[in-house]
Design an enzyme around this catalytic site. Structure first.
Site, PDB file in Angstrom:
ATOM      1  N   VAL A 160     -31.513  29.244  -8.691  1.00  0.00           N
ATOM      2  CA  VAL A 160     -32.156  30.075  -7.663  1.00  0.00           C
ATOM      3  C   VAL A 160     -32.855  29.227  -6.595  1.00  0.00           C
ATOM      4  CG1 VAL A 160     -32.440  32.091  -9.151  1.00  0.00           C
ATOM      5  CG2 VAL A 160     -34.207  30.327  -9.163  1.00  0.00           C
ATOM      6  N   HIS A 200       1.705  18.422  13.615  1.00  0.00           N
ATOM      7  CA  HIS A 200       2.356  19.540  12.932  1.00  0.00           C
ATOM      8  C   HIS A 200       3.198  19.017  11.780  1.00  0.00           C
ATOM      9  CE1 HIS A 200       4.351  23.363  12.306  1.00  0.00           C
ATOM     10  NE2 HIS A 200       5.515  22.697  12.304  1.00  0.00           N
ATOM     11  N   VAL A 211     -33.761  40.132 -12.145  1.00  0.00           N
ATOM     12  CA  VAL A 211     -33.863  39.829 -13.577  1.00  0.00           C
ATOM     13  C   VAL A 211     -35.302  40.052 -14.018  1.00  0.00           C
ATOM     14  CG1 VAL A 211     -33.668  37.994 -15.312  1.00  0.00           C
ATOM     15  CG2 VAL A 211     -31.942  38.201 -13.507  1.00  0.00           C
ATOM     16  N   GLY A 239     -28.444  33.784  -9.569  1.00  0.00           N
ATOM     17  CA  GLY A 239     -28.326  33.156  -8.246  1.00  0.00           C
ATOM     18  C   GLY A 239     -26.869  32.929  -7.878  1.00  0.00           C
TER      19      GLY A 239
HETATM   20  P1  NAD Z   1     -29.305  28.438  -2.911  1.00  0.00           P
HETATM   21  O1  NAD Z   1     -30.479  28.662  -2.057  1.00  0.00           O
HETATM   22  O2  NAD Z   1     -28.009  28.048  -2.309  1.00  0.00           O
HETATM   23  O3  NAD Z   1     -28.992  29.740  -3.777  1.00  0.00           O
HETATM   24  C1  NAD Z   1     -29.936  30.350  -4.585  1.00  0.00           C
HETATM   25  C2  NAD Z   1     -29.561  31.810  -4.689  1.00  0.00           C
HETATM   26  O4  NAD Z   1     -30.385  32.394  -5.669  1.00  0.00           O
HETATM   27  C3  NAD Z   1     -29.791  32.578  -3.393  1.00  0.00           C
HETATM   28  O5  NAD Z   1     -28.642  33.328  -3.083  1.00  0.00           O
HETATM   29  C4  NAD Z   1     -30.991  33.459  -3.701  1.00  0.00           C
HETATM   30  O6  NAD Z   1     -30.956  34.686  -3.019  1.00  0.00           O
HETATM   31  C5  NAD Z   1     -30.831  33.644  -5.188  1.00  0.00           C
HETATM   32  N1  NAD Z   1     -32.071  33.961  -5.885  1.00  0.00           N
HETATM   33  C6  NAD Z   1     -33.308  33.476  -5.668  1.00  0.00           C
HETATM   34  N2  NAD Z   1     -34.187  33.993  -6.554  1.00  0.00           N
HETATM   35  C7  NAD Z   1     -33.478  34.824  -7.350  1.00  0.00           C
HETATM   36  C8  NAD Z   1     -33.794  35.653  -8.464  1.00  0.00           C
HETATM   37  N3  NAD Z   1     -35.034  35.724  -8.939  1.00  0.00           N
HETATM   38  N4  NAD Z   1     -32.806  36.379  -9.054  1.00  0.00           N
HETATM   39  C9  NAD Z   1     -31.532  36.321  -8.589  1.00  0.00           C
HETATM   40  N5  NAD Z   1     -31.178  35.540  -7.534  1.00  0.00           N
HETATM   41  C10 NAD Z   1     -32.123  34.815  -6.941  1.00  0.00           C
HETATM   42  O7  NAD Z   1     -29.790  27.379  -4.007  1.00  0.00           O
HETATM   43  P2  NAD Z   1     -28.990  26.685  -5.175  1.00  0.00           P
HETATM   44  O8  NAD Z   1     -27.643  27.280  -5.328  1.00  0.00           O
HETATM   45  O9  NAD Z   1     -29.919  26.645  -6.332  1.00  0.00           O
HETATM   46  O10 NAD Z   1     -28.835  25.227  -4.608  1.00  0.00           O
HETATM   47  C11 NAD Z   1     -30.011  24.430  -4.342  1.00  0.00           C
HETATM   48  C12 NAD Z   1     -29.795  23.523  -3.179  1.00  0.00           C
HETATM   49  O11 NAD Z   1     -28.824  22.539  -3.481  1.00  0.00           O
HETATM   50  C13 NAD Z   1     -29.342  24.269  -1.961  1.00  0.00           C
HETATM   51  O12 NAD Z   1     -30.324  24.117  -0.973  1.00  0.00           O
HETATM   52  C14 NAD Z   1     -28.095  23.625  -1.522  1.00  0.00           C
HETATM   53  O13 NAD Z   1     -28.125  23.275  -0.182  1.00  0.00           O
HETATM   54  C15 NAD Z   1     -27.958  22.370  -2.383  1.00  0.00           C
HETATM   55  N6  NAD Z   1     -26.571  22.323  -2.843  1.00  0.00           N
HETATM   56  C16 NAD Z   1     -25.607  22.065  -1.924  1.00  0.00           C
HETATM   57  C17 NAD Z   1     -24.287  22.068  -2.302  1.00  0.00           C
HETATM   58  C18 NAD Z   1     -23.242  21.808  -1.275  1.00  0.00           C
HETATM   59  O14 NAD Z   1     -23.568  21.321  -0.201  1.00  0.00           O
HETATM   60  N7  NAD Z   1     -21.984  22.108  -1.542  1.00  0.00           N
HETATM   61  C19 NAD Z   1     -23.938  22.338  -3.611  1.00  0.00           C
HETATM   62  C20 NAD Z   1     -24.945  22.618  -4.514  1.00  0.00           C
HETATM   63  C21 NAD Z   1     -26.268  22.602  -4.115  1.00  0.00           C
END
Ligand code: NAD
Ligand code: FAD
Length: 477
Positions: A279, A453, A246, A189
């Site tokens: 993920v 600035h 995966v 992910g």
């Molecule tokens: P995310 O949805 O941001 O990312 C998950 C990623 O995993 C996606 O790109 C998706 O396409 C991928 N993915 C899904 N299934 C997969 C698979 N089987 N194999 C490979 N890739 C796969 O979710 P996250 O990173 O787990 O974060 C969870 C939540 O926590 C998010 O909704 C986010 O908003 C929140 N979060 C926010 C922040 C922030 O605001 N800075 C930081 C961390 C987490």
């Protein structure tokens, strides 16, 4: 006699604790039930965000960035460093201290606001009645509540192909607590968590490989900035492999062996010392409501609510990660405030179109409103103004001049439709855009606003000027 409250909140994350505080401020007799227990076995308020989310990740992002900069980024400033060493235990201890000072702060705020904090499991029984099982007890008490707010948050999605073992294969909580820097770290992910935690361990010396299912990088962000970000992160050593599936994970001799199909459908194998599964997250609804309560969930398993966070049951609300919308702390907190206001007979409001998103990488990435692709797809006539940080005096002085500010405005009305920032301080700069858009500002409004600035915010000003092709410090095209 059963305990009785005006409001009972289930969950003390940023949605629930904020709702509880606002309810109490509005004169409502409030209780908040939470079951979080920290690594030391003590109750700890603040939910995912404070305990294993926003706060510990940002503490490690800050420490790792400083380490990385001192180790390899100060030469151009004329500062010579030798013998820089990592004390990961001290870094982790600092993180824990930041977390505990904030979680204890919430406990203090509950006391000052006379909120009854109940440690244990909460369950919705029906409108007006909540079941409470105190920590360590077997029996459920019944509490009466005129209003109930459900804020139980979310937990990581797991993958059948990559089961967690809590040691070599972990979720984000495990990845925040490593006691040593893995030589090779795999992450499934390349979303927000993958990129933030991947950055932490990369800066501390790990080789990091991210396996992302989607072919497009950061599909929720503006494509132009996402493309730039991918180049920057790749140059930092994050090995981001898109379009990967995966298929299996095995552990043997303290190694994790990952089998996956790459974007061309070829079977590949990767060996790492640790693997993080990041993920996405899913709503915590298991056991949240007694079966007789008939709480309605939507097709994705979130608590079903209307635009005022009302569930299908009278006087029962739901907020935060357990309901639709982005899983962000500030979104949940705003819903918490809005629901408290409504319970108190006032008007509560959340502008879901203007919830900022931030990626706390280096440089940071932040955006609010619509992407260029979304505006184009809607058939709206628009203009774009952008300004690169490479032309910002302050960014050059700071030493981080990658990235840009991009403003999208309606071609007819000039109203700002989206602001996208990749660059230093993006998490703070985006606030100006959110305020401007909340007031329905045009790009000209921003262009007519005096910016000090030299500041990074001048890049926002220049991007606004660029919408009308009158930026000063770049060639207007
Ligand atoms: P995310 O949805 O941001 O990312 C998950 C990623 O995993 C996606 O790109 C998706 O396409 C991928 N993915 C899904 N299934 C997969 C698979 N089987 N194999 C490979 N890739 C796969 O979710 P996250 O990173 O787990 O974060 C969870 C939540 O926590 C998010 O909704 C986010 O908003 C929140 N979060 C926010 C922040 C922030 O605001 N800075 C930081 C961390 C987490
Ligand atoms: P939570 O914070 O999950 O809190 C819910 C609480 O309710 C928990 O304490 C839980 O134990 C408790 N609970 C659940 N069920 C019950 C029950 N039946 N009885 C009693 N208690 C119960 N978001 C951002 O905006 N910015 C970030 O920088 C950011 N970084 C993140 C980094 C990581 C690594 C992770 C994992 C998440 C991050 N997030 C970030 C997302 C953010 O943490 C969540 O959006 C936010 O915590 C959701 O708040 P919430 O109150 O809805 O739920």
């Amino acid at each position: 006699m059963a305990k009785s409250f005006d409001v009972v909140v289930i969950g003390a994350g940023p949605a629930g604790y904020v709702a509880a505080i606002r309810c109490a401020q509005l004169g409502l007799k409030t209780a908040c039930i939470d079951d979080w227990i920290d690594a030391a076995g003590k109750p700890s308020l603040g939910g995912t965000c404070l305990n294993v989310g926003c706060i510990p990740s940002k503490a490690l992002l800050e420490s790792s960035e400083r380490y990385h900069e001192i180790k390899s980024g100060l030469g151009e400033h004329g500062i010579v460093t030798t013998g820089v060493k990592l004390d990961l235990a001290a870094m982790q201890a600092r993180k824990a201290k930041v977390v505990s000072s904030l979680t204890q702060g919430i406990a203090g705020l509950f006391k000052t606001n006379r909120i009854t904090a109940l440690t244990g499991k909460g369950q919705l029984l029906e409108s007006g009645r909540v079941g409470f099982t105190p920590r360590g007890a077997a029996e459920q008490e019944v509490i009466s509540a005129q209003h109930i707010i459900l804020a139980p948050g979310s937990r990581p999605v797991t993958l059948g192909a990559a089961p967690l073992d809590g040691d070599l294969v972990v979720d984000s909580s495990g990845a925040l607590a490593f006691g040593e820097v893995p030589k090779r770290l795999g992450i499934i992910g390349a979303g927000v968590i993958g990129l933030e935690l991947g950055s932490v361990w990369r800066r501390l010396g790990a080789e990091v490989v991210l396996l992302e299912a989607q072919k497009e990088f950061l599909s929720m962000a503006d494509a132009e900035l996402a493309t730039q970000a991918l180049k920057i992160f790749t140059s930092q050593g994050l090995d981001i492999r898109l379009g990967c599936r995966v298929t299996g994970v095995k552990t043997a001799r303290r190694q994790v062996q990952i089998a996956y199909q790459d974007a061309d459908g070829e079977v590949q194998e990767l060996k790492v010392d640790r693997l993080v599964v990041a993920v996405g997250r899913r709503p915590n609804t298991d056991g949240l409501a007694a079966s007789g309560a008939r709480l309605q969930l939507d097709e994705k398993g979130y608590v079903d609510i209307d635009e005022h966070c009302r569930t299908n049951l009278p006087n029962v609300y739901a907020i935060g990660d357990v309901v639709r919308g982005p899983m962000l702390a500030h979104k949940g907190s705003e819903e918490g405030v809005a629901v408290a206001e409504r319970i108190a007979g006032k008007a509560g409001h959340v502008d879901y179109d203007l919830i900022p998103s931030v990626l706390y990488t280096h440089p940071e990435m932040a955006w609010v409103g619509r992407t260029e692709a979304a505006v184009k797809a809607a058939g709206t006539d628009y203009r774009v103004g952008s300004f690169p940080f490479a032309a910002s005096g302050r960014a050059l002085a700071v030493g981080t001049s990658e990235g840009m500010v991009k403003i999208i405005a309606d071609a007819g009305t000039d109203r700002i439709l989206g602001v996208h920032i990749l660059g230093p301080g993006a998490s703070e700069l985006i606030a100006e855009a959110v305020v401007a858009m909340s007031f329905g500002a045009s790009s000209e409004d921003l262009a007519l606003t005096v910016h000090a600035h030299p500041t990074l915010a001048e890049a926002v000003h220049e991007a606004a000027l660029a919408v009308d092709k009158r930026a000063i410090h770049i060639r207007n095209r």
